[in-house]
Write an enzyme that holds these catalytic residues in place. Sequence first.
Site, PDB file in Angstrom:
ATOM      1  N   GLY A 436      97.980  21.298 -56.671  1.00 53.26           N
ATOM      2  CA  GLY A 436      97.365  19.995 -56.402  1.00 53.26           C
ATOM      3  C   GLY A 436      97.976  18.838 -57.147  1.00 53.26           C
ATOM      4  N   SER A 437      97.973  18.915 -58.482  1.00 55.41           N
ATOM      5  CA  SER A 437      98.462  17.750 -59.218  1.00 55.41           C
ATOM      6  C   SER A 437      99.962  17.854 -59.460  1.00 55.41           C
ATOM      7  CB  SER A 437      97.714  17.602 -60.548  1.00 55.41           C
ATOM      8  OG  SER A 437      97.884  18.746 -61.333  1.00 55.41           O
ATOM      9  N   GLU A 488      97.317  13.881 -56.628  1.00 47.72           N
ATOM     10  CA  GLU A 488      96.204  13.600 -57.546  1.00 47.72           C
ATOM     11  C   GLU A 488      96.480  12.513 -58.595  1.00 47.72           C
ATOM     12  OE1 GLU A 488      94.238  17.139 -59.112  1.00 47.72           O
ATOM     13  OE2 GLU A 488      94.735  18.277 -57.326  1.00 47.72           O
ATOM     14  N   ARG A 519      91.618  18.575 -78.631  1.00 46.59           N
ATOM     15  CA  ARG A 519      91.274  18.194 -77.260  1.00 46.59           C
ATOM     16  C   ARG A 519      89.778  18.020 -77.083  1.00 46.59           C
ATOM     17  NH1 ARG A 519      95.344  19.138 -73.223  1.00 46.59           N
ATOM     18  NH2 ARG A 519      93.741  18.943 -71.641  1.00 46.59           N
ATOM     19  N   GLU A 609      83.113  31.078 -66.180  1.00 51.97           N
ATOM     20  CA  GLU A 609      82.543  30.732 -67.481  1.00 51.97           C
ATOM     21  C   GLU A 609      81.062  30.409 -67.426  1.00 51.97           C
ATOM     22  OE1 GLU A 609      85.254  27.486 -67.973  1.00 51.97           O
ATOM     23  OE2 GLU A 609      83.565  26.191 -68.416  1.00 51.97           O
ATOM     24  N   HIS A 645      91.002  27.794 -55.846  1.00 51.82           N
ATOM     25  CA  HIS A 645      91.917  28.064 -56.956  1.00 51.82           C
ATOM     26  C   HIS A 645      91.112  28.390 -58.207  1.00 51.82           C
ATOM     27  CE1 HIS A 645      94.987  27.645 -59.998  1.00 51.82           C
ATOM     28  NE2 HIS A 645      94.239  26.749 -60.599  1.00 51.82           N
ATOM     29  N   CYS A 647      91.670  29.633 -62.505  1.00 51.76           N
ATOM     30  CA  CYS A 647      92.589  29.964 -63.581  1.00 51.76           C
ATOM     31  C   CYS A 647      91.787  30.381 -64.804  1.00 51.76           C
ATOM     32  CB  CYS A 647      93.517  28.801 -63.880  1.00 51.76           C
ATOM     33  SG  CYS A 647      92.729  27.201 -63.885  1.00 51.76           S
ATOM     34  N   HIS A 698     102.076  26.257 -68.213  1.00 54.29           N
ATOM     35  CA  HIS A 698     101.702  25.863 -69.575  1.00 54.29           C
ATOM     36  C   HIS A 698     102.915  25.756 -70.488  1.00 54.29           C
ATOM     37  CE1 HIS A 698      97.464  26.148 -68.676  1.00 54.29           C
ATOM     38  NE2 HIS A 698      97.721  27.268 -68.055  1.00 54.29           N
TER      39      HIS A 698
END
Length: 761
Positions: A436-437, A488, A519, A609, A645, A647, A698
């Site tokens: 997407g991005s 995006e 973060r 999660e 999607h 991850c 990553h």
Amino acid sequence: MITTHNLGFPRIGAKRELKFAVEKYWRGKLTESELQRLVTTLRQKHWQQQDNIDWIPVGDFSFYDQVLDASFILGNVPTRTNIDLHTELDAYFRVARGRSVGDTEASSIAASEMTKWFDTNYHYLVPEFSSTTEFKLQADRLLAQIDEALQLRDTIKPVIIGPLTYLWLGKSLDRTQPLDLLNKILPVYNELLELLFKRGIQWVQIDEPILATDLSAEWCEAFKNTYSRFSKNRPRILLASYFGQLRENLDWACELPVDGLHLDVSVSNSDVAQAIELLPADMILSLGVISGRNVWKSDLNTLLDWLEPIASRLQSRLWIAPSCSLLHVPVDLSNEEKIDREIAPWLAFAVQKLDELNILATALNDGRQAVADKLKDNAEAIAARTNSPRTRNLDVQQRVKDISADDTQRQSPFPARSIEQRQKLNLPIFPTTTIGSFPQTDEIRRTRRQFKSGNMPEPDYLKKMRSEIADCIKRQEQLGLDVLVHGEAERNDMVEYFGEQLIGCTFTEYGWVQSYGSRCVKPPIIYGDISRRQAMTVGWTEYAQSLTDKPVKGMLTGPVTILNWSFVRDDQPRQTTCAQLALAIRDEVLDLERVGINIIQIDEPAIREGLPLRHRDASAYLEWAIGCFRLAANGVRDETQIHTHMCYSEFNEIIQSITEMDADVITIEASRSNMELVNAFVDFEYPNDIGPGVYDIHSPNIPSTDQMVDRLQMVSEHLPQERLWVNPDCGLKTRKWDEVSPAIENMVTAASILRNLVAVN
Ligand code: GLN
Ligand code: ZN
């Protein structure tokens, strides 16, 4: 007298001071002593902000992560760190993120694995164990903080992660069982407890949140053994559990030889009556009555109705506190100047939550009349929220009531609709796409910032974004991708972007919460019934599609991910809020289909999660979560292809539910685990199309064609090749174009090599 205490305070700083300081240090723009001075000031400020609380936490501050701190205190540092070559702080940052100040690519090491802290959105660094693991107390940093705090006041309570939870959180690099290390770790805990005792520390808080999880008999036994072997020369122990009830662990937890037990009663207080019966007559019961997980003001009068009889029974044995560390909420509401005026009084951040605690304690100790004004204000705020028309939209409520099983059902089963999709899309075997991005350049970020702050007129913004989209489409065509995306560029964050446009959602300026290390995230606040003002993505996607003959995939964030990454209203079940989000996304899906978008991706990276900590609660969650995804996705015609999607997921546990999502295509992160994560799909014989990521986004490294061919061959041995897609692990927004272009070029070449192999065979 009722006592108040706090389990932990957010350390990042109300304006993210800690984040900016450590990042500056990493860039070499701040010396270690400057950094230390800065954080000392910050800690002092945080202690002062807890002035109105009887016992305040120390040791809750961390440069990066509290579990990593525990690893250092216990001397369990990965051997690859080479601690002798660095200061302790640099060794610490190297374990945390692979490098510290002055490190280069060459001198960096593998960062520790990171994973979610129970069911929160906070990530901790996973301790590593092996048969050679030895522990050795290194408490200097903690002791220094204790001394610092002791200069302010005596009533400080050091916080440490308990030995069982510490072992439970770690992972073994060989066959060593974490519990095998108990005999090695216990002396270090005892040494620490004795040191604290010598310093005159009266109370220590030992966090054992695993008490709120399903524990096997072996772990329960280990608790009993460990806690009965703690040194007698120790401070009093407050054993803290949180994030859920103790349930079947309550009986024996009440018998542990400690001096106090803290229970999280923010969601349910069903353990409390039994705990009062079971606890020995000299033991403290601490009730976590103020939620440390959400941002809503507590209903203090109702809480007092419940607490008063308990207080008169337990007297000074009753302590009250937030449910868990306040790490998971923003710092101070009073910094918010631009916040929605009507909603602000409904909220409480860390500082306000401690005020609430203080009001409760005063009412319990001196009678409600002592805080009559404050209780009246609180009641008014609660009533204002309950009665506000802004929280309600009867049409939306009716729509939720009217949801039928049909709404979550595709017209035809996958095999039938997939034929129609193939005809419509006419894609080659091993179709290539992205998640997407595409890179968010400085230019893109600047444009968004200028527009948001009112320094760029909307037409200029639209023009700029359109030119970014055009550039992105052109690059994808040149790279030879089969299914394109718009890129995006307009999104700062995949949840915030939708949250900002939905009615029923609001935003803060400084509502930051630490996600990991430096973060932070600023979760949307869902306060009311959710609806769309207007289409949220159609304009961008339609424009992108107008520039190319290749299919452009519409890009949406799924309802469960929006829910799990927001602060959610607590006045109705989460599943109701999720269904409302699903309806809004469904409308968007249907709008995209209407303007001729044939492929629509609904990202759900956060489904896993949200899984409850208790096994027996999991199926209920999965049922409504998957139902909401299906509601969002399944209103389309057969020929429209739905992608999803995911991850960062352990798929094994939820593979059945992933299958029930019934997306036509799922793309998953796989290359980082060297395709290991694909096994769940292989073993389960996942029936629909799947795109296991072949490019680890990553890392700045550019994967070679050979590498990606290998990965694809590896999976095509186990999954039918006509159902395989070729794509990266995740979105590319954090990468640079000069990494992405060659990587995608190699990926496209890899796909064509595989196609040729198929043609030959
Ligand atoms: N579509 C999003 C992107 O490409 C997905 C991000 C995610 O999975 N976290 O950035
Ligand atoms: Zn992803």
